[in-house]
Each structure stands twice: as structure tokens, then as C-alpha cells.
Design a protein around this motif. Structure first.
Motif, PDB file in Angstrom:
ATOM      1  N   SER A  71       0.760  -1.138   0.153  1.00 54.14           N
ATOM      2  CA  SER A  71       0.021   0.072  -0.045  1.00 54.14           C
ATOM      3  C   SER A  71       0.966   1.361  -0.235  1.00 54.14           C
TER       4      SER A  71
ATOM      5  N   CYS B 297      -4.800   2.391   2.778  1.00 54.87           N
ATOM      6  CA  CYS B 297      -4.604   2.442   4.351  1.00 54.87           C
ATOM      7  C   CYS B 297      -3.309   1.676   4.565  1.00 54.87           C
TER       8      CYS B 297
ATOM      9  N   ASP C 218      -3.332  -2.284  -5.643  1.00 56.95           N
ATOM     10  CA  ASP C 218      -3.025  -2.853  -4.129  1.00 56.95           C
ATOM     11  C   ASP C 218      -3.795  -3.938  -3.866  1.00 56.95           C
TER      12      ASP C 218
ATOM     13  N   THR D  23      -4.733  -3.959   4.301  1.00 55.46           N
ATOM     14  CA  THR D  23      -5.533  -4.060   3.151  1.00 55.46           C
ATOM     15  C   THR D  23      -6.469  -5.310   3.068  1.00 55.46           C
TER      16      THR D  23
HETATM   17 MG   LIG Z   1      -1.852  -2.919   2.315  1.00 52.59          MG
END
Ligand SMILES: [Mg+2]
Ligand SMILES: Nc1nc2c(ncn2[C@@H]2O[C@H](COP(=O)(O)OP(=O)(O)OP(=O)(O)O)[C@@H](O)[C@H]2O)c(=O)[nH]1
Length: 373
Positions: free
Chosen positions: A77, A89, A116, A97
Motif C-alpha cells: 500500500s 490504508c 494494491d 488492506t
Molecule cells: Mg496494504
């Protein structure tokens, strides 16, 4: 006995069997059996989920798609947020995540979608965590960025590669150069243009027999292994059974390791070392990503209007004028008379070319349409 139990049994037997010349035949056939059970399981799951195996539903946008795959907390991320405007986040705990977060990276005029994904763990391909969904999404990418912790376990990339392989993803490899034709009669025949050091007649016939293939013609153009042959057979039954994707190994958190270690990692093929936290080596990462994506930017012009160098058409390297035209409109190739090309793909600049001409990165092209009355 359920399919999953059968798969587990074979995996166990494979891990217990020593690899040597004498066991090669047995291991090869076991691998074939494993591939068949896995394909059956995937088919069953696809049918029961009512379509393709549940990838995250994020629409493809831009010129190429890159998936970030890695263990939890390696900095996927952080990397997405660094490269794009997305706000995924970030936290020091694992599994921050939980879904797929897309972002767009402007890379040398191309728009690259970066995904992501939640972290995966060993056993992901067997359904642990959201592993299956993550790998199914990675299957749809044009390039995988495998994010690794530079200070982490040296086995990380090997374990992740195994998880991807289990779900039919082959990274940094080309499809085996083998032509396989199933026939309705005549038995199994095979020839090769190179000596086969891993396969013999007994094994090839038995493997095909296990697949209930009794008539086929195979031409080997390279020295294939049993795994390659299994892939070829699986693809002959279902062309999407295997996908061949380039992969860039991104070692993050280099601020936590010594210079000697960084130097050793950076020398590995398809590898780049970075630190998201300290913004280190990001320019090299972008250069490497561009190389792995293998794209060409084509600038279009009309007779009177100069090309817009800020807005290229982006195609896969090795594309022809026809593919460039299709990118503009799918019916355009039907009405093209010829194209005029400036750039490195032509001997004389400008040069008149046909639809089959292969364009190069940064070529300028003018399309001349047929006259319709
Ligand atoms: Mg992540
Ligand atoms: N020292 C150091 N820490 C970093 C670096 N990049 C990220 N981190 C830290 O690593 C932790 C995890 O980062 P994330 O970006 O959330 O990792 P992730 O891979 O997305 O994690 P999951 O979503 O849980 O799979 C955070 O505390 C980051 O601040 C780096 O280059 N160096």
C-alpha cells in the motif's frame, strides 16, 4: 475422497519423494495427476461461483495493469500511495488492506493501472485468507510487481512463485515452444528439432494416456521438461489454463539492511531495491517497470495537424499498424489504404507502409483511408 484431499495426498507424496533419475518418471506422472485435479477443482469452483473464479471486481482502465503481490506488511500500500494519487490504508499490523485498491500511474505518457491487493500467505492458492481472489486478480495483470521485504526471509519470492504457479501463472517465462495437435486417429506420434533430455517415449505416451489422449501429434522445438509438457496439454484443453506474465521483484525497506545486502539483491535478475519510507531508488523502479511492460508509444498525426507528443497511443511492443488502427477504432483497419511512418521502424523516414508493418516505440504515424464514393 474429495478433490482437495486427493490434491493434498499428491502434494505430500511429491514432497516426500526424492528427486533423482530413477524417480523422474514417477514424479512426472504425479505432477500430471496433480495438474488434472487442480484443473478439475478450478472448473468446479468456477461453475459454482457462476463465472470466472472470483477476482476482485475492478474494471480495467488505462494502457496496462500492474498487480502488487506480496506477503502482509511488506509495503504494497505504501508503494501504491507513492506511485499514484490513491490513498490505500497503511499500518504496521498485518492484513491492513482487505480489498483491491486501484490507482493510476502516468508512466512516460502511458496510463498504468496499479492494483494494491491484500497480503497473501503460504497456502493462499488453496484458499487461505483471500489468497484465491488475490491470485485470480493477479492473473488479469500485464505485469506483476512482487513486493518483498529486503530484510525478510530469503525464501519469500520462492514461496510466492509457488502460490502463483499453483493457479496457473508462469512468471518471467515464455510458453513452451511445442506444437500439440490432438487427432481422432493414428495414435501418438512425436518429433523434435532438438534432443530431448528430460522426456522419453514411454513417459510422453503414459502422460497422454493418463489424460485420456490416445491420438496426437507433438512437435518439440525445445528441450521441454515434464512440467512444460503438462502445461502444453492443459492449454490444449483450456487456452486460459496458463498465463505467462512478466514479474518485477521489488525489494522494499532497504533502509533496514546493509549496503552489501542491497548490492547483492540489486544484482538479481528482474529485481529492484527501493524504500517507500525514504523515497529511495524510485526512478530506477519506474525505468524497470517500463522495461517489463514492454510498451510502445505511437503518436498519430493527420496531413495538416502535427502529432500531439503528450498523448500517445500505447500498444504492446511488436504491434503492427493494424493493431494501432484497432486501438483507434475496431473497424478502422477495413478502410485503411496505407500508413505513413516516421521513426526507427522504417528505413526511410517517412515511409509508406501496409497494415502488417511492425511499429517501434515513439514512431509517428499518419493513416490514409481508402476513398469512398
Ligand atoms: Mg496494504
Ligand atoms: N522501514 C521501512 N518501513 C516501511 C517502508 N515502507 C513501508 N514501511 C512500513 O511497513 C508497514 C506496512 O506497510 P503497508 O504499506 O501497510 O504494507 P502492506 O504490504 O500494504 O500490508 P498489508 O496491507 O497488511 O498486506 C507500515 O508501518 C509502513 O510504514 C520502508 O521503505 N521502510
Amino acid at each position: 475422497m474429495s478433490l482437495t484431499a486427493k490434491i493434498k495426498d499428491i502434494e505430500l507424496e511429491l514432497s516426500r519423494t526424492q528427486k533423482n533419475k530413477r524417480t523422474e518418471y514417477h514424479i512426472g506422472l504425479l505432477k500430471g495427476k496433480l495438474a488434472r485435479y487442480r484443473a478439475q477443482l478450478l472448473e468446479f469452483q468456477t461453475k459454482s461461483s457462476g463465472g470466472s473464479i472470483a477476482a476482485f471486481e475492478v474494471g480495467k482502465t488505462g494502457d496496462a495493469r500492474v498487480a502488487l503481490v506480496g506477503f502482509p506488511s511488506v509495503g504494497k500500500s505504501s508503494l501504491l500511495n507513492h506511485l499514484t494519487d490513491a490513498k490505500s490504508c497503511i499500518a504496521s499490523y498485518e492484513f491492513t488492506t482487505l480489498t483491491c485498491v486501484p490507482g493510476v500511474l502516468e508512466l512516460k505518457g502511458a496510463r498504468v493501472q496499479i492494483l494494491d491487493l491484500p497480503g497473501i500467505i503460504t497456502g493462499a492458492s488453496a484458499g487461505k485468507g483471500r489468497g484465491k481472489q488475490v491470485i485470480a486478480t493477479a492473473r488479469t495483470a500485464d505485469c506483476i510487481m512482487m513486493v518483498l521485504d529486503a530484510a525478510g526471509h530469503p525464501n519469500q519470492s520462492k514461496l510466492l512463485t509457488e502460490e502463483l504457479e499453483t493457479m496457473g501463472i508462469r512468471i518471467n517465462r515464455k510458453p513452451p515452444h511445442v506444437s500439440f495437435k490432438a487427432k481422432s486417429s493414428g495414435g501418438v506420434s512425436f518429433t523434435s528439432t532438438v534432443p530431448l533430455t528430460h522426456l522419453d517415449e514411454r513417459f510422453i505416451k503414459q502422460l497422454l494416456h493418463d489424460y485420456h489422449i490416445f491420438h496426437a501429434e507433438i512437435l518439440f522445438h525445445e528441450d521441454c521438461t515434464a512440467d512444460d509438457l503438462i502445461d502444453v496439454i492443459e492449454m490444449s484443453r483450456n487456452p486460459s489454463a496458463r498465463v505467462y506474465v512478466p514479474c518485477l521483484y521489488v525489494y522494499n525497506k532497504i533502509d533496514q539492511v546493509s549496503m552489501e545486502e542491497i548490492d547483492a539483491i540489486a544484482r538479481r535478475p528482474h529485481s529492484v531495491v527501493i524504500s517507500c519510507e525514504y523515497n529511495l531508488n524510485m526512478d530506477v523502479l519506474l525505468e524497470e517497470l517500463w522495461r517489463e511492460l514492454d510498451l510502445s508509444r505511437i503518436y498519430t498525426k493527420t496531413h495538416s495537424i502535427a502529432p500531439d507528443f503528450g498523448d500517445p497511443l500505447v500498444v504492446k511492443r511488436g504491434s503492427s499498424v493494424q493493431e494501432v488502427c484497432k486501438k483507434i477504432h475496431k473497424s478502422l483497419p477495413d478502410i485503411v489504404r496505407f500508413a505513413i511512418v516516421w521513426g526507427t521502424s522504417v528505413k526511410y523516414s517517412p515511409q509508406r507502409v501496409g497494415l502488417s508493418h511492425v511499429v517501434d516505440d515513439e514512431d509517428v504515424i499518419e493513416i490514409v483511408k481508402k476513398i469512398t464514393i
